[in-house]
Scaffold this active site. Sequence first.
Site, PDB file in Angstrom:
ATOM      1  N   GLY A  72      -0.264   5.912   6.351  1.00  0.00           N
ATOM      2  CA  GLY A  72      -0.585   5.969   7.769  1.00  0.00           C
ATOM      3  C   GLY A  72       0.630   5.940   8.666  1.00  0.00           C
ATOM      4  O   GLY A  72       0.538   6.221   9.860  1.00  0.00           O
ATOM      5  N   THR A  93      -4.569  -2.525   5.553  1.00  0.00           N
ATOM      6  CA  THR A  93      -3.493  -1.722   4.968  1.00  0.00           C
ATOM      7  C   THR A  93      -2.973  -0.763   6.029  1.00  0.00           C
ATOM      8  O   THR A  93      -3.637  -0.505   7.032  1.00  0.00           O
ATOM      9  CB  THR A  93      -3.974  -0.875   3.759  1.00  0.00           C
ATOM     10  OG1 THR A  93      -4.803   0.199   4.234  1.00  0.00           O
ATOM     11  CG2 THR A  93      -4.744  -1.707   2.757  1.00  0.00           C
ATOM     12  N   CYS A  94      -1.790  -0.208   5.789  1.00  0.00           N
ATOM     13  CA  CYS A  94      -1.286   0.863   6.654  1.00  0.00           C
ATOM     14  C   CYS A  94      -1.434   2.196   5.930  1.00  0.00           C
ATOM     15  O   CYS A  94      -0.579   3.068   5.997  1.00  0.00           O
ATOM     16  CB  CYS A  94       0.169   0.621   7.056  1.00  0.00           C
ATOM     17  SG  CYS A  94       1.292   0.321   5.681  1.00  0.00           S
ATOM     18  N   SER A  95      -2.551   2.329   5.217  1.00  0.00           N
ATOM     19  CA  SER A  95      -2.864   3.548   4.478  1.00  0.00           C
ATOM     20  C   SER A  95      -4.067   4.239   5.107  1.00  0.00           C
ATOM     21  O   SER A  95      -4.898   3.591   5.751  1.00  0.00           O
ATOM     22  CB  SER A  95      -3.172   3.211   3.013  1.00  0.00           C
ATOM     23  OG  SER A  95      -3.713   4.339   2.341  1.00  0.00           O
ATOM     24  N   CYS A 109       0.852  -1.193   0.000  1.00  0.00           N
ATOM     25  CA  CYS A 109       0.000   0.000   0.000  1.00  0.00           C
ATOM     26  C   CYS A 109       0.885   1.238   0.000  1.00  0.00           C
ATOM     27  O   CYS A 109       2.115   1.143   0.003  1.00  0.00           O
ATOM     28  CB  CYS A 109      -0.945  -0.004   1.209  1.00  0.00           C
ATOM     29  SG  CYS A 109      -0.100   0.195   2.794  1.00  0.00           S
TER      30      CYS A 109
END
Length: 611
Positions: free
Chosen positions: A359, A411-413, A355
């Site tokens: 974040g 996700t780390c979004s 991703c």
Amino acid sequence: MSTSPYHEAGKLMNQILTHKKSVKTVAFSKSKLKCSKSAYATVCNTIQKKPLIDSILNDDGGKLRKAIELDQARNQGLIYVLLYELLLGPYGNIRGGGKLKRIILKHEAALRDTKEKLAKETIRSSDASKNGESTFSDILPRFPRYGRVNTLKSSMADIVTELHQLMEKYNVTQTDIYLDAHVPDLLVLSPNCTLPWHELEMVQQGRMILQDKSSCFSALALMHGNQGSSTVSHQGDYIDACAAPGNKTSHLAALVHKSLKAGHCENAKEMQSRPCKIFALDRSSSRHSILKQRMMQLAPRVSDPQDNHTDQKSGKQTKNTFPVEICTLHQDFLQVNPQDKLFRNVKAILLDPSCSGSGIVNAPDRVADGVHRDEKDATNKSRIRSLANFQLVALKHAMSFPQVDRIVYSTCSVHVQENEDVVSMALKETNDTISDHDLKWTLVSPQILSTWKRRGIDPHNDNLTSEQCNAMIRVNGLDGDETNGFFVSYFERVRLAKDNVAIDNTINQGGSKTIQSDDVGIRGIYRPGAFPSIATKTIVASTPCTPSVASSSSTKPTKPTSISFTQKDKKSLLPRKIAKKMQWKRKQMERKRQRLQNAQPSSKMPTTTTT
């Protein structure tokens, strides 16, 4: 070869800027690039402060960026390192010499003036400080230090005892240890707990894993989503579709192992003869190599001598088979055939694909260039669109496995395009192809995270209802969540969701089920504000976070009561004294430089010839 003390850090930074990879991926790859611990730490700090450095260079139309010729430089990485050392480093100067240092020092006054101007503007707009003592580098969020006890190799009591011994050894003043309120076996320590974390034996042996809190949500939601102790809770195998570097894989294995030992599996006898398998996939050869080594470090073998036990009645030693087996595969998940016999027992899939990483705001060793770019930038918008297309294909492929009942997509979004939009399109496009209503997919709110307040954002389309949006989990590190930004969605087949039973969400409701009254060394359940050095803010449950606007306001930290000013506390005054001394030295150097420049025209001596 350069003799600059920043030579290694500059080369490492160049690799990161060129290949858009994280620090860990570049530093620990099999390339010939050498990286010392000091260079690694310098690059981590430089990347963390890179958005601030870019703000200084781009101010007033990018005059300073043009002045130091950053975009034309062949060694941009070294320039960023030198700028960090000069403007944001602990000593405020550049060691050594060289051409790049001379170019930067020509504009030192302008760089410092711009830094102070931006710092005042930021403080004024965010009300971060009433006395004006905050610095530009203080604007970044500070999170607690999280450490997950790897229950596959150790226990909570052993790790806590060892941590207190290390704190005493290294004279650490911040010695409070808490349990996390949402994730079992996750310890929370002060960000001022200055242990050499990566050098600790417990970390190197894999007994404690330095893992961010939000990244623990994926495995937690998949394992304790909404079934509690239902008959389908822990049957079957698992797939971690994009597994490297393996923290989520090891966390999933620990949760499965704990559930099997607790007897939650209906087929316990079958599991004794055949261990539960977790297939950890990654398509990159270098990342798969890291994953394989990591799993050997974090997870015991299927037959481990340490797992033997002695029967109390007969006194005979019985060899146990470890109930969880992690199988690492160098394979592209999109190329996996859902009908492959190897995966015929797979019932659940953890999908955490590549991703934008938007974040990640406080984990410099995981950040690559481009993460913090403005999402309105045309290049970044195109990149997000491309990532979202890949994520949609991957999620639809996971939903195509006929025997799979549960999926976690994370996700780390913080971008809606990579999160809610992907979820809504995958649900619609997949369910439209399934005729049997009971086999369709539905979003389910993870009961284990029922107390987490921040929820999904309504993308304002006809595919998601407000109830479905509330079923998704969001994390925003810039808005008081005290962990990096993250997104989690949990899916079940409709027939499975019908049979869900409400579970006791105090499985770690503040860890209340895991803390005993006689636990030694644990202060209790961590609550925001427990560490005065972290500014916190209250989050309203009905207010979702916005993906592109991050609040920078913060409340004044609560002062701890009954503080005694000891000799150890006086050590905190040293950095201030050092900073004043370095400021005085810089002034003296500047005056000396001016004297030499003024004396230069008249200092030319006639040349003499010695016979």
